[in-house]
Design a protein around this motif. Structure first.
Motif, mmCIF file in Angstrom:
data_model
loop_
_atom_site.group_PDB
_atom_site.id
_atom_site.type_symbol
_atom_site.label_atom_id
_atom_site.label_comp_id
_atom_site.label_asym_id
_atom_site.label_seq_id
_atom_site.Cartn_x
_atom_site.Cartn_y
_atom_site.Cartn_z
ATOM 1 N N TYR A 160 0.898 -1.343 -0.050
ATOM 2 C CA TYR A 160 0.001 0.221 0.034
ATOM 3 C C TYR A 160 1.010 1.164 0.000
ATOM 4 O O TYR A 160 0.521 2.442 0.478
ATOM 5 C CB TYR A 160 -0.779 0.069 1.180
ATOM 6 N N TYR B 126 -0.660 4.425 -2.023
ATOM 7 C CA TYR B 126 -1.696 5.098 -1.285
ATOM 8 C C TYR B 126 -1.171 5.794 0.003
ATOM 9 O O TYR B 126 -1.556 7.140 0.148
ATOM 10 C CB TYR B 126 -2.768 4.123 -0.668
ATOM 11 N N THR C 28 -15.354 0.025 0.244
ATOM 12 C CA THR C 28 -15.515 0.582 -1.298
ATOM 13 C C THR C 28 -16.944 0.310 -1.704
ATOM 14 O O THR C 28 -17.568 0.937 -2.012
ATOM 15 C CB THR C 28 -14.729 -0.170 -2.249
ATOM 16 N N LYS D 175 -10.604 -3.079 2.391
ATOM 17 C CA LYS D 175 -10.871 -1.991 1.100
ATOM 18 C C LYS D 175 -12.445 -2.590 0.577
ATOM 19 O O LYS D 175 -13.333 -1.816 -0.066
ATOM 20 C CB LYS D 175 -9.622 -2.278 0.182
ATOM 21 N N THR E 168 -10.042 6.644 3.865
ATOM 22 C CA THR E 168 -9.921 4.937 3.530
ATOM 23 C C THR E 168 -8.567 4.912 2.602
ATOM 24 O O THR E 168 -8.170 5.783 1.925
ATOM 25 C CB THR E 168 -11.221 4.525 3.366
ATOM 26 N N ARG E 169 -8.598 3.598 2.602
ATOM 27 C CA ARG E 169 -7.394 3.058 1.502
ATOM 28 C C ARG E 169 -8.002 2.551 0.180
ATOM 29 O O ARG E 169 -7.587 2.028 -0.510
ATOM 30 C CB ARG E 169 -6.850 2.094 2.246
ATOM 31 N N ASP E 170 -9.270 3.005 0.350
ATOM 32 C CA ASP E 170 -10.169 2.716 -1.323
ATOM 33 C C ASP E 170 -9.495 3.387 -2.316
ATOM 34 O O ASP E 170 -8.947 4.461 -2.138
ATOM 35 C CB ASP E 170 -11.705 3.169 -0.816
ATOM 36 N N SER E 171 -9.976 2.928 -3.531
ATOM 37 C CA SER E 171 -9.512 3.446 -4.524
ATOM 38 C C SER E 171 -10.529 4.607 -5.203
ATOM 39 O O SER E 171 -11.116 4.593 -5.819
ATOM 40 C CB SER E 171 -9.733 2.427 -5.681
#
Length: 460
Positions: A296, A299, A401, A397, A437-440
């Motif tokens: 990650y 990110y 998401t 994630k 968040t670590r979402d795309s």
């Protein structure tokens, strides 16, 4: 033609050479209730000042601290900048309630022509800046250190778009890379640079940046991770476990990284560490950090650079953090969080259909996220392979998401409760964001606007 040539030559002759870069190193000492300052040394760095003289004064109102350089004879402001500091974070930790500590910090500005008075300010309870330290400086003082620090090695131009005075100059420093690993550093630096410019609004403003890289060679590969018994004397002193947080990477060796950085033009600095364990950090107008080899890393790099570059606050609130917030919920200075959901800082960006405050699947998110954090702590406590943490993050994630992307107000700009490490009392502009968040997902609307304001401060 001859007249135009003579005019051009005369114009160039009238342009003064840029001043050198002056740096004041000082000690910042205190605890949770007090702070004092003391001069360490004044140095003149190797390179000329890289900033735009037309943009010497900072009107952004960003930062926990602010300094101003005034002409001593006239009182005219010559240079100013807001910033945050390691001390400013540390003073909110539990340790600061029982211990006094000293941190090394620096102020950088164009070398003045004559004597100046420097004012260092900090925000008070009403968020106004007040003087906490004032001192005079004469650039003719023979005690000013004008010697050259040791060379950190070659300076690599990853992207050069023009004169540093007209660009935002971004420097990537490598730490924990041996001489044999320099090619790896260059590959890591280029990869992360491309990830930054793949994100809006950096993507649209790529031509406004110069990107430089320096990697002083390390004797050993990697950096310190004290919680697991790993200690490295890396060139820049970067370490995991800052403030007792296993994922927080900082360097407390201000002199080491400042001297290395002084060989390149810079306003913004990333310390890229040679490591696989998830981690990073970012402090406004100081530096940001990231572990290069984690799944990650891209990110974390962009997220932490948001802190450093634009003073963005963390929008998440379910992860463990070392700092504490005020129960009074004062309005934060950071541009992407607010304590006033009905009149947020991003009022001009609001979606007409979004009520204020804006409802979202908060309870469902919190139930899932707290369970993930429990698993995360267990993985670290057992010192399990990093692949297990990566798998946990992937599961997190996928769930988040879907949850945050299919809600009634997903994609809208409003005021969503839960931000700035607190589940109540603070609000963010959109349901999901790189700072949440670590979402795309991209930066939220408030973050994008804040980043663009800072770009305009440095690029012509």
């Amino acid at each position: 033609m001859l007249r135009r040539l003579l005019f051009s030559l005369a114009t160039l002759a009238c342009l003064a050479a840029p001043p050198r870069t002056m740096r004041v190193d000082f000690g910042h000492t205190g605890d949770a209730t007090s702070e004092t300052f003391g001069l360490d040394r004044v140095v003149v760095e190797p390179l000329p000042w890289a900033g735009d003289p037309a943009k010497a004064l900072d009107a952004s109102n960003l930062g926990k601290y602010f300094f101003e350089v005034d002409d001593k004879a006239t009182g005219k402001a010559l240079y100013s900048r807001g910033f945050a500091s390691i001390f400013g974070e540390w003073e909110t930790t539990d340790e600061a309630r029982t211990l006094r500590r000293t941190f090394s910090e620096s102020l950088r500005f164009p070398e003045p022509d004559g004597p100046v008075r420097i004012h260092l300010k900090v925000r008070d309870a009403a968020n106004a800046f007040k003087d906490v330290w004032t001192f005079d400086l004469d650039p003719r003082d023979p005690s000013i250190d004008r010697s050259l620090p040791p060379s950190p090695g070659a300076v690599l131009a990853l992207q050069k778009e023009g004169d540093p005075a007209g660009k935002a100059d971004f420097l990537i420093l490598g730490d924990g890379y041996t001489a044999a690993e320099r090619p790896k550093f260059e590959k890591d630096a280029r990869r992360l640079m491309e990830m930054l410019f793949a994100q809006s609004p950096f993507k649209e403003h790529r031509a406004d940046f110069n990107v430089w890289a320096i990697c002083p060679p390390a004797q050993e590969s990697g950096i310190s991770r004290p919680s697991t018994g790993i200690h490295r004397h890396s060139p820049l002193g970067a370490t995991y476990d800052a403030f007792g947080s296993e994922r927080y990477i900082l360097t407390f060796d201000n002199k080491a990284w400042r001297e290395a950085a002084s060989y390149a033009p810079y306003e913004f600095v990333e310390i890229l560490v040679n490591g696989q364990t998830y981690g990073g950090g970012g402090i406004f107008n100081l530096f940001s950090t990231v572990a290069a080899d984690n799944a990650y890393s891209s990110y974390v790099f962009v997220h932490e650079f948001g802190h450093h570059f634009a003073g963005l606050a963390d929008e998440y609130y379910t992860s463990d953090v070392a700092v504490t917030s005020s129960p009074a919920r004062p309005e934060p200075w950071e541009p992407n969080v607010t304590a006033n959901p009905r009149q947020p800082k991003w009022a001009g960006l609001l979606s007409p259909a979004a009520p204020l405050p804006t409802p979202w699947k908060k309870a469902e998110f919190e139930t899932f996220s707290h369970a993930i954090q429990k698993e995360r702590r267990a993985i670290r406590a057992a010192n399990k392979p990093e692949s297990e943490m990566d798998a946990l993050f992937a599961r997190e994630k996928a769930f988040e998401t879907n949850l945050l992307g299919t809600d009634a107000h997903s994609g809208q700009v409003g005021a969503f409760e839960g931000a700035n490490y607190e589940s109540t009392g603070y609000f963010r502009s959109q349901e999901d964001c790189i700072m949440f968040t670590r979402d795309s997902v991209p930066f939220c609307a408030a973050c994008r606007a804040a980043i663009e304001r800072v770009i305009r401060m440095y690029a012509r």
